[in-house]
Design a protein around this motif. Structure first.
Motif, PDB file in Angstrom:
ATOM      1  N   ASN A  11       0.812  -1.219   0.000  1.00  0.00           N
ATOM      2  CA  ASN A  11       0.000   0.000   0.000  1.00  0.00           C
ATOM      3  C   ASN A  11       0.846   1.271   0.000  1.00  0.00           C
ATOM      4  N   THR A  12       1.855   1.303  -0.846  1.00  0.00           N
ATOM      5  CA  THR A  12       2.671   2.514  -0.934  1.00  0.00           C
ATOM      6  C   THR A  12       2.662   3.062  -2.357  1.00  0.00           C
ATOM      7  N   VAL A  13       2.847   4.381  -2.405  1.00  0.00           N
ATOM      8  CA  VAL A  13       2.959   5.092  -3.671  1.00  0.00           C
ATOM      9  C   VAL A  13       4.304   5.795  -3.650  1.00  0.00           C
ATOM     10  N   ARG A  14       5.133   5.555  -4.644  1.00  0.00           N
ATOM     11  CA  ARG A  14       6.450   6.201  -4.693  1.00  0.00           C
ATOM     12  C   ARG A  14       6.401   7.329  -5.711  1.00  0.00           C
ATOM     13  N   VAL A  15       6.949   8.486  -5.308  1.00  0.00           N
ATOM     14  CA  VAL A  15       6.905   9.653  -6.182  1.00  0.00           C
ATOM     15  C   VAL A  15       8.318  10.154  -6.456  1.00  0.00           C
ATOM     16  N   GLY A  16       8.466  10.916  -7.523  1.00  0.00           N
ATOM     17  CA  GLY A  16       9.764  11.459  -7.883  1.00  0.00           C
ATOM     18  C   GLY A  16       9.637  12.420  -9.034  1.00  0.00           C
ATOM     19  N   PRO A  17      10.739  12.948  -9.518  1.00  0.00           N
ATOM     20  CA  PRO A  17      10.709  13.927 -10.598  1.00  0.00           C
ATOM     21  C   PRO A  17      10.302  13.300 -11.923  1.00  0.00           C
ATOM     22  N   GLY A  18       9.846  14.143 -12.818  1.00  0.00           N
ATOM     23  CA  GLY A  18       9.349  13.675 -14.114  1.00  0.00           C
ATOM     24  C   GLY A  18      10.363  12.843 -14.880  1.00  0.00           C
ATOM     25  N   GLU A  19      11.639  13.220 -14.765  1.00  0.00           N
ATOM     26  CA  GLU A  19      12.659  12.491 -15.519  1.00  0.00           C
ATOM     27  C   GLU A  19      12.682  11.010 -15.126  1.00  0.00           C
ATOM     28  N   ALA A  20      12.374  10.764 -13.851  1.00  0.00           N
ATOM     29  CA  ALA A  20      12.442   9.381 -13.373  1.00  0.00           C
ATOM     30  C   ALA A  20      11.354   8.500 -13.980  1.00  0.00           C
ATOM     31  N   LEU A  21      10.381   9.131 -14.663  1.00  0.00           N
ATOM     32  CA  LEU A  21       9.305   8.372 -15.299  1.00  0.00           C
ATOM     33  C   LEU A  21       9.725   7.803 -16.641  1.00  0.00           C
ATOM     34  N   GLU A  22      10.840   8.288 -17.107  1.00  0.00           N
ATOM     35  CA  GLU A  22      11.295   7.907 -18.431  1.00  0.00           C
ATOM     36  C   GLU A  22      11.484   6.387 -18.511  1.00  0.00           C
ATOM     37  N   ILE A  23      10.801   5.783 -19.464  1.00  0.00           N
ATOM     38  CA  ILE A  23      10.833   4.332 -19.601  1.00  0.00           C
ATOM     39  C   ILE A  23      11.517   3.967 -20.914  1.00  0.00           C
ATOM     40  N   GLY A  24      12.336   2.954 -20.864  1.00  0.00           N
ATOM     41  CA  GLY A  24      13.027   2.546 -22.076  1.00  0.00           C
ATOM     42  C   GLY A  24      12.797   1.095 -22.462  1.00  0.00           C
ATOM     43  N   PHE A  25      12.383   0.289 -21.485  1.00  0.00           N
ATOM     44  CA  PHE A  25      12.283  -1.150 -21.742  1.00  0.00           C
ATOM     45  C   PHE A  25      10.996  -1.702 -21.125  1.00  0.00           C
ATOM     46  N   ILE A  26      10.276  -2.488 -21.911  1.00  0.00           N
ATOM     47  CA  ILE A  26       8.952  -2.979 -21.485  1.00  0.00           C
ATOM     48  C   ILE A  26       8.855  -4.473 -21.737  1.00  0.00           C
TER      49      ILE A  26
END
Lengths: 366, 398
Positions: free
Chosen positions: A263-278
């Motif tokens: 039950n946790t939500v982790r937050v951070g700067p927009g850059e950290a959302l950058e995804i490269g591999f799925i």
């Protein structure tokens, strides 16, 4: 052909039905009653399943002089779409109920029933081209709905007809007006049809209950706020976090990950959302692919999201996607759709996203 | 086109349509005092007398209304309100197989007006017993405002012994209302002999016009009005009388009642052939409601024109659609809320499972029905049922 036209009461399915009638097909109009509670089907709710929408569809059928019936698929819709929607959020994923509805209701329950009753195909007002079994984006890229149809199997697509793929939305409205259909200027439906007030988090809270948990800064590990249930958050979300402690750099923070288990939500700067591999689950392919053989294509990761060039490697019951350009806000549960062809508008395949990683493994085009 | 939905509405009799059309050309408010008004009033009162004679009622007992729904609402709400006001009675005794015009009025009174509802048990044919009614009344006779039990059920055609049920109510001084919309003109019916205090009927089920009906209300029973105004009908029902419709209704009722015995016999024979034919082709088809040869109070125990059948493994909606595409019109007999069919409350009250309730169709015959209609149905029904069965199974598959 002897076809069923799924008529939502909107302008798209009205014109799709009209075009089929004019092309000489025997068309029977069907409105799908999907709301479980009578209240949800009454005036005031948005989406496509109010009584007023059913009446609009009926009026169009009258004008087209075709038979019209209401099929009650509320039980199936609740089990296959609404319950799944809630369960997916409960598991920390972000489902797309329209994809699910196409897979399980329109091109499964409705299609099966239509075939059994002696019809040849199901017609819908989706904005997508379908020629000789090849699914392509609509000519109206802004209204294109190939994304929500991409996970249909070749068999399902072979029994579907999308008459609107060559038309823009404006043209559809003009065609409706030209035929005197009263739905010509009816507003587009948005949002999720079974969440009448558009409050997805409120809907989930009602179904899953509130459970207070921590919002954690991903970089410092500090608790920076509280929330009423991790299931109410989706990766990439910025609004509604109500964080008590500002970020050190003063920049906005986004949801980076959601863990329903603790039950946790982790937050951070927009850059950290950058995804490269799925990594995805089992894919549906509309083209020949070889296991382990990488394929360059264009991938779309959200219903109205940006596209990115990518290299997809198909495996037995999964795929791996290396994005050539990083993308933000990729959530597990959404669908990855692969496009190819000269104009990158042919749907090659699709699969559901399971995990997304920040690592940009290989950014060089192949 | 093969029309097998006479219980929904039946074509107007030519005589009724002619009389109504003729009256449409005449001016006159039946409440006006001048010559035109008197002429209209004369038409209304002659019609009232003719209908009273046909029903075995007194003219002063008849209130013209807009049809079955208004008559039912006026009887149920009006009598409840009146008796609650005069001696604080709050109980309603109701059969669960009633038409929604009664059911929903009762539910509304329960929800908003403090009515207590005693639902009568019914047997597997949907019939209410004298013993069940007596037991329900005896729980607290002094608190009963009204009993409402339909004469004949609109879905499955089951006939109640209204005379016997009225005899149960009489010693307690409790009024009995009966919805006789499906019964008038097809069953032996005499209002006075039956002992009922209120009776609903409507024009368009017997060859009269739409939007015209009657509430027979005993002059000993008072009812509070639903809508207020000029008080044209005994101060219980307001609104300018629809003279053309009243005249059309009068002709329709008279013709229906005069030809009743012969027509009932003809329709029963046609219906029996329809049921036998279907069961010969589809052996597992189940006839819902009272057996075709059942007898109640010396008359038919089932409406002569009614055939209500369940087709196991089929969805009623699918059957209806397939028949419609082949030019045969019938009904799923289910309550239709928002165009969405629900399993019939009548069948559920009779103890049927949801699947059986969903897989049923009502065929109802009327004055224009012919042998050819039945032949057409019997010709197409086997293939239709087979196809619907496949669709029914595909719907169940996940």
């Amino acid at each position: 052909m002897n076809v069923i036209a799924a008529m939502s009461g909107g302008v798209d399915s009205a014109v799709a039905s009209a075009l089929m009638v004019e092309a000489g097909h025997a068309v029977t109009g069907i409105h799908l009653a999907l709301a479980s509670t009578p209240d949800a089907s009454r005036i005031g709710s948005r989406g496509c399943c109010t009584v007023a929408d059913a009446n609009d569809a009926r009026r169009v059928a009258d004008v087209l002089d075709i038979p019209f019936y209401v099929w009650n698929l509320a039980d199936r819709f609740r089990a296959d779409v609404v319950d799944d929607f809630v369960a997916e959020y409960a598991a920390g994923r972000t489902p797309n109920p329209c994809v699910r509805c196409n897979e399980r209701i329109k091109f499964a329950a409705v299609l099966d029933r239509a075939l059994a009753l002696g019809f040849d195909a199901v017609v819908t007002g989706h904005h997508a081209r379908l020629d000789a079994g090849v699914l392509r984006r609509s000519v109206d890229v802004g209204k294109d709905q190939s994304y929500v149809l991409a996970t249909l199997t070749d068999r399902q697509l072979g029994l579907a007809v999308f008459p609107l793929g060559e038309m823009t939305k404006d043209q559809v409205r003009q065609e409706a007006a030209r035929r005197g259909l009263l739905v010509a200027d009816k507003p587009d439906s948005h949002d999720i049809c079974f969440i009448a007030d558009g409050d997805t988090r409120g809907f989930l809270g009602k179904h899953l209950g509130a459970r207070i948990g921590d919002v954690i800064d991903d970089q410092t590990g500090h608790v920076v706020g509280q929330h009423h249930g991790a299931h109410g958050f989706t990766v990439g979300q910025r609004r509604g976090l109500s964080l008590g402690v500002p970020a050190a750099d003063g920049k906005p923070r986004y949801v980076l990950s959601v863990s329903v288990a603790d039950n946790t939500v982790r937050v951070g700067p927009g850059e950290a959302l950058e995804i490269g591999f799925i990594r995805t689950g089992a894919p549906v392919w509309h083209t020949d692919v070889a296991v382990g053989e990488p394929l360059d294509c264009i991938v779309q990761l959200r219903a109205h999201g940006m596209t990115s060039p990518a290299t997809v490697t198909p495996y037995e019951h999964r795929t791996e996607i290396a994005l050539h350009r990083g993308q933000r806000g990729i959530a597990a549960g959404q669908t990855a759709v692969f496009y190819g062809g000269a104009d990158a508008d042919v749907v090659l395949g699709a699969a559901r996203i399971e995990t997304a990683d920040r690592v940009l493994t290989d950014t060089s085009p192949r | 086109m093969t029309y097998l939905d006479h219980a929904a509405t039946t074509p107007m009799l030519p005589g009724a349509a002619e009389a109504m059309a003729q009256q449409l050309g005449a001016v006159g408010n039946a409440s006006s005092l001048h010559a035109s008004g008197r002429a209209a009033r004369r038409v209304v009162e002659e019609s009232r007398e003719a209908i009273a004679a046909a029903l075995g009622a007194r003219p002063s007992e008849l209130i013209f209304t807009s049809g079955g729904t208004e008559s039912d609402n006026l009887a149920v709400k009006g009598i409840f309100w009146s008796r609650r006001e005069s001696d604080s009675r709050r109980r309603l005794i109701i059969s669960p197989t009633e038409h929604h015009a009664v059911l929903d009025a009762v539910e509304w009174l329960h929800k908003h007006e403090g009515a207590q509802v005693c639902w009568l048990p019914t047997d597997s044919h949907g019939r209410v017993s004298v013993d069940a009614l007596l037991a329900c009344i005896e729980e607290d006779p002094d608190d009963v405002a009204l009993v409402s039990i339909m004469w004949a059920n609109n879905e499955v055609g089951t006939v109640n012994d209204i005379t016997a049920l009225a005899q149960v109510c009489t010693p307690f001084g409790i009024p009995l209302h009966t919805d006789a919309v499906q019964a008038v003109g097809i069953l032996p019916l005499d209002v006075t002999a039956s002992g009922v205090d209120a009776l609903t009927m409507t024009g368009h089920k017997l060859g009269g016009p739409y939007g015209a009906g009657v509430l027979m209300l005993s002059t000993d029973v008072s009812a509070t009005p639903l809508s207020h105004g000029g008080g044209q009908e005994r101060d219980v029902r307001s609104g300018t009388l629809d003279t053309p419709a009243v005249r059309g209704l009068s002709v329709g009722v008279q013709e229906a009642v005069v030809g009743r015995t012969e027509r009932a016999a003809r329709l029963a024979a046609l219906r029996d052939r329809l049921v036998d034919g279907i069961q010969a082709e589809i052996p597992d088809a189940v006839l819902n409601g009272s057996p075709v040869d059942s007898v109640v109070a010396g008359g038919p125990g089932r409406l002569p024109g009614n055939a209500h059948l369940s087709f196991p493994g089929c969805e009623g909606d699918a059957l209806l659609m397939l028949l419609d595409a082949r030019g045969i019109e019938c009904s799923t007999g289910s309550a239709c809320s928002a165009g969405v069919s629900q399993p019939s409350h009548v069948l559920l009250a009779m103890g049927a499972e949801v699947e059986r309730a969903r897989g049923s169709l009502r065929f109802s015959l009327g004055h224009t029905s012919t042998e050819a209609d039945v032949d057409h149905l019997l010709e197409v029904i086997p293939a239709v049922v087979e196809r619907a069965r496949r669709a029914g199974l595909s719907g169940a598959r996940r």
